[in-house]
Design an enzyme around this catalytic site. Structure first.
Site, PDB file in Angstrom:
ATOM      1  N   ASN A  33     -38.955   0.452   0.585  1.00  0.00           N
ATOM      2  CA  ASN A  33     -38.706   1.563   1.502  1.00  0.00           C
ATOM      3  C   ASN A  33     -37.699   1.071   2.536  1.00  0.00           C
ATOM      4  OD1 ASN A  33     -38.764   3.570   3.417  1.00  0.00           O
ATOM      5  ND2 ASN A  33     -40.862   3.166   4.104  1.00  0.00           N
TER       6      ASN A  33
ATOM      7  N   LYS B  67     -36.144   2.649   4.793  1.00  0.00           N
ATOM      8  CA  LYS B  67     -36.151   3.369   6.078  1.00  0.00           C
ATOM      9  C   LYS B  67     -34.716   3.734   6.469  1.00  0.00           C
ATOM     10  CE  LYS B  67     -40.449   1.093   7.020  1.00  0.00           C
ATOM     11  NZ  LYS B  67     -41.461   0.691   7.976  1.00  0.00           N
TER      12      LYS B  67
ATOM     13  N   HIS C 209     -45.248   9.246   4.893  1.00  0.00           N
ATOM     14  CA  HIS C 209     -45.217   7.920   5.525  1.00  0.00           C
ATOM     15  C   HIS C 209     -45.664   8.042   6.983  1.00  0.00           C
ATOM     16  CE1 HIS C 209     -43.685   4.200   7.216  1.00  0.00           C
ATOM     17  NE2 HIS C 209     -43.739   3.715   5.984  1.00  0.00           N
TER      18      HIS C 209
ATOM     19  N   GLU D 266     -44.560   6.843   9.628  1.00  0.00           N
ATOM     20  CA  GLU D 266     -43.481   7.097  10.596  1.00  0.00           C
ATOM     21  C   GLU D 266     -43.105   8.580  10.611  1.00  0.00           C
ATOM     22  OE1 GLU D 266     -40.862   4.072   9.123  1.00  0.00           O
ATOM     23  OE2 GLU D 266     -42.232   2.549   9.883  1.00  0.00           O
TER      24      GLU D 266
ATOM     25  N   GLU E  94     -51.378   2.186   3.483  1.00  0.00           N
ATOM     26  CA  GLU E  94     -50.608   1.452   4.482  1.00  0.00           C
ATOM     27  C   GLU E  94     -51.294   1.546   5.839  1.00  0.00           C
ATOM     28  OE1 GLU E  94     -46.226   0.999   3.273  1.00  0.00           O
ATOM     29  OE2 GLU E  94     -46.412   2.906   4.307  1.00  0.00           O
TER      30      GLU E  94
ATOM     31  N   GLY F 119     -44.596  -3.107   9.808  1.00  0.00           N
ATOM     32  CA  GLY F 119     -43.530  -3.639  10.654  1.00  0.00           C
ATOM     33  C   GLY F 119     -44.021  -4.566  11.749  1.00  0.00           C
TER      34      GLY F 119
ATOM     35  N   SER G 225     -46.227  -5.081   6.061  1.00  0.00           N
ATOM     36  CA  SER G 225     -45.862  -6.495   6.229  1.00  0.00           C
ATOM     37  C   SER G 225     -46.058  -7.334   4.965  1.00  0.00           C
ATOM     38  CB  SER G 225     -46.615  -7.106   7.419  1.00  0.00           C
ATOM     39  OG  SER G 225     -46.257  -6.428   8.617  1.00  0.00           O
TER      40      SER G 225
HETATM   41  P1  PGA Z   1     -43.161  -3.117   6.394  1.00  0.00           P
HETATM   42  O1  PGA Z   1     -43.139  -1.533   6.119  1.00  0.00           O
HETATM   43  O2  PGA Z   1     -43.193  -3.785   5.040  1.00  0.00           O
HETATM   44  O3  PGA Z   1     -41.889  -3.392   7.154  1.00  0.00           O
HETATM   45  O4  PGA Z   1     -44.392  -3.406   7.193  1.00  0.00           O
HETATM   46  C1  PGA Z   1     -43.908  -0.961   5.100  1.00  0.00           C
HETATM   47  C2  PGA Z   1     -43.664   0.529   5.059  1.00  0.00           C
HETATM   48  O5  PGA Z   1     -43.448   1.121   6.123  1.00  0.00           O
HETATM   49  O6  PGA Z   1     -43.683   1.148   3.983  1.00  0.00           O
END
Ligand code: PGA
Length: 253
Positions: free
Chosen positions: A9, A11, A95, A97, A167, A173, A213
């Protein structure tokens, strides 16, 4: 046998030039890798160019969002028909976000999941609890609500063919990964819920990823859990070496 899906992903990272250069190098890094499925999910602007670069190979393309209507006066939105036409196989939906910054909720996600399936896209449906919910012992209740509402009204066959990404919001993140046994426990819980919703066969087939992460250093242990069928990778999917390292960990897992 569920084939693990490792999806990057991206982003809001990478211009078209950077995206095309990246997938060129990724193809080389992953040539010869078998037994897993790999997908990249670039920003909308780079999808078409990346689709051309990936054509004929075995890395799949995904989008990070879409609207549920086929076409119309919806300024700023992108439809499932448009994603399908350029060769997307996957679309990430719900997601955290998008839920946090863009007002998405389980009802929107449900409409998007249905539209994706109708147009032959495979939804990657994201669910996950926030830190305060985990600390209050509400993880299962929160996850159950998200899964039931986001996937309401789907048949067993439809559930079997989609992907759920667990998640935990506090792990995205942050560098803070769920312990493999905790992630396994939630993924197994999601599989039991899906069995109630769509039957045991659907639950046996559906792929449930972990995200938050994931890095080459922790991937093998996470991906070695019986109910973790791949990973949705954010930060570590932006570098060829780290994403390829995670894919190789899945091959071993
Ligand atoms: P990350 O993000 O691996 O940077 O923690 C995962 C995601 O948002 O799908």
């Amino acid at each position: 046998m569920r084939i693990p899906l490792l999806a990057g992903n991206w982003k809001m990272y990478k211009t078209v030039t950077e995206a095309v250069e990246f997938v060129r190098r990724l193809k080389e890094a992953l040539s010869g890798v078998r037994g897993v499925e790999v997908a990249v999910c670039p920003p909308f602007t780079a999808l078409y160019a990346v689709a051309r670069e990936l054509a004929g190979g075995n890395i799949a393309l995904g989008a990070q969002n879409m609207y549920w209507v086929e076409e119309g006066a919806y300024t700023g939105e992108v439809s499932p028909v448009m994603l399908k036409e350029i060769g997307c196989r996957y679309v990430i939906l719900g997601h955290s976000e998008r839920r946090q910054y863009f007002g998405e909720n389980d009802e929107n996600v449900n409409a998007k999941v249905k539209a994706a399936l109708k147009h032959g896209l495979v939804p990657i449906v994201c669910v996950g609890e926030r830190l305060e919910e985990r600390e209050a012992g509400q993880t299962e209740e929160v996850i159950a609500g998200q899964v039931r509402r986001s996937l309401a009204g789907l048949s067993g066959a439809e559930l079997a063919g989609l992907v759920v990404a667990y998640e935990p919001v506090w792990a995205i993140g942050t560098g803070r990964t769920a312990l493999p046994e905790d992630a396994q426990q939630v993924n197994a819980f999601i599989r039991r819920l899906l069995a109630e919703m769509g039957g045991r066969e659907a639950a046996r087939q559906v792929r449930i990823q972990y995200g938050g992460s994931v890095k080459p250093e922790n991937a093998a242990e996470l991906l070695g859990q019986p109910d973790i069928d791949g990973a949705l990778v954010g930060g570590a999917s932006l570098k060829v070496d780290s994403f390829a390292g995670i894919v190789r960990a899945a091959v071993r897992g």
